[in-house]
Design a protein around this motif. Structure first.
Motif, short mmCIF file in Angstrom:
data_model
loop_
_atom_site.label_atom_id
_atom_site.label_comp_id
_atom_site.label_asym_id
_atom_site.label_seq_id
_atom_site.Cartn_x
_atom_site.Cartn_y
_atom_site.Cartn_z
N GLY A 1 6.01 20.46 28.69
CA GLY A 1 5.99 20.25 30.14
C GLY A 1 5.30 18.95 30.46
O GLY A 1 4.45 18.47 29.71
N THR B 1 14.34 20.72 33.60
CA THR B 1 14.81 19.55 34.33
C THR B 1 16.26 19.71 34.75
O THR B 1 17.15 19.90 33.91
CB THR B 1 14.69 18.30 33.43
N SER C 1 9.06 19.76 38.18
CA SER C 1 7.61 19.87 38.39
C SER C 1 7.11 21.30 38.22
O SER C 1 5.91 21.54 38.21
CB SER C 1 7.24 19.37 39.80
N ASP C 2 8.03 22.27 38.06
CA ASP C 2 7.64 23.68 37.92
C ASP C 2 7.39 24.01 36.45
O ASP C 2 8.30 23.94 35.63
CB ASP C 2 8.74 24.59 38.47
N PHE C 3 6.15 24.38 36.15
CA PHE C 3 5.73 24.70 34.78
C PHE C 3 5.85 26.21 34.57
O PHE C 3 5.30 26.98 35.36
CB PHE C 3 4.28 24.24 34.60
N SER D 1 11.01 14.99 34.52
CA SER D 1 11.33 16.42 34.36
C SER D 1 11.20 17.10 35.71
O SER D 1 10.93 16.44 36.73
CB SER D 1 10.38 17.08 33.35
N THR E 1 8.66 22.39 31.56
CA THR E 1 8.98 22.03 32.95
C THR E 1 10.48 21.70 32.98
O THR E 1 10.87 20.55 32.82
CB THR E 1 8.17 20.80 33.42
N PRO F 1 0.86 20.90 30.83
CA PRO F 1 1.73 19.73 30.76
C PRO F 1 0.97 18.46 30.38
O PRO F 1 -0.25 18.41 30.55
CB PRO F 1 2.29 19.63 32.19
#
Length: 300
Positions: free
Chosen positions: A269, A201, A227-229, A225, A199, A125
């Protein structure tokens, strides 16, 4: 505070209406092309507005004199932008110029929504300082709009986002979570790319980011966005897991294997530390977002 939202019929636009209708100290002017598609039409003002028409933008902003304009309207179909340059430019570039001009004329702060597709996706990211290098016509149009806002708008926030998902009662377009869930429920085999990373959203989180930037009249660029990539394949796999759908229907593919007119950045991301610190932004986890979406689908 008086807030005018463009593109209020879209997913983000309707989530902003959800949010602002609950705020007693906010006067909301929702605007979009054509009829208002929001189900409960109380507690706000609706104006039909085509932001590609300068005179309409001028008239509506002069009439309402908003403190803040949140621009959620855009041509976001990446492949359609690749074939319809004129339509893409009209909505994503020219309309932004009109909004900047009239925000300046009326002393309004502009919150403009942008995209991770302004990047070439060599790594991620990324932070707000990443150098843009768009691969598609869509990405180029959104980058041109950003430059217009930065160079000519007196008071502005740019909120970049990634792969927005969610549900509202009257959807004009689907999104990746609803697409995956719907097709898997019908037993369809899906070819999903494993070499693109994002990531994702939740639409409510993006609305939260817009509202925070509007309230603070925050100056600058913010990544908004989840936070989970994850890879796009992982995203669809997690959708299948959440709703207990058949994962054997998922075929791992590559970007080369799925022919699309517009190039996508492989890895984007966002790092969202700046938005957390300066705006107080608090996104849901991806699974929390799916749970919220599930509740909303049950309530429809």
């Amino acid at each position: 505070m008086k807030v005018l939202v463009t593109g209020s019929n879209g997913l983000l636009g309707q989530k902003l209406t959800d949010y602002y209708k609950k705020q007693a100290d906010i006067q909301l002017i929702a605007t979009a092309r054509g009829e208002d598609r929001y189900p409960d039409k109380t507690g706000y003002t609706y104006e039909s507005l085509d932001i590609t028409q300068y005179e309409e933008v001028k008239t509506i902003l002069a009439k309402h004199k908003p403190d803040v304009v949140i621009n959620t309207a855009a041509m976001t179909n990446v492949d359609a932008c690749e074939s319809d340059h004129a339509g893409c430019d009209a909505l994503n570039v020219d309309a932004v110029k009109y909004l900047v001009t009239e925000c300046n004329a009326n002393g309004a702060h502009l919150v403009h929504v942008s995209t991770d597709f302004i990047f070439d996706g060599t790594h991620g990211p990324v932070t707000e300082d990443e150098k843009p290098n768009p691969l598609s016509y869509y990405g180029r149009s959104k980058y041109l709009a950003e430059m217009m806002v930065r160079e000519h708008c007196a008071s502005w926030s740019i909120l970049r986002t990634v792969l927005v998902f969610g549900v509202v009662s009257d959807m004009s377009r689907s999104n990746i979570v609803l697409w995956a869930k719907g097709n898997l429920e019908q037993g369809k085999t899906l070819n999903v790319v494993g070499d693109q990373f994002r990531t994702p959203t939740l639409a409510e989180d993006l609305a939260q980011g817009c509202a925070l930037a509007a309230a603070k009249k925050a100056k600058g660029i913010y990544n908004i966005s989840g936070s989970d990539f994850m890879s796009v394949f992982d995203l669809v796999y997690r959708v299948a897991s959440y709703w207990k759908l058949d994962k054997s229907l998922l075929n791992l593919s590559t970007s080369e294997g799925i022919k699309q007119p517009a190039k996508r950045p492989p890895i984007t991301g966002f790092i969202i530390d700046k938005a957390r610190k300066e705006l107080g932004y608090k996104p849901h986890t991806f699974e929390e977002g799916l749970a919220l979406l599930d509740e909303q689908l049950k309530g429809k």
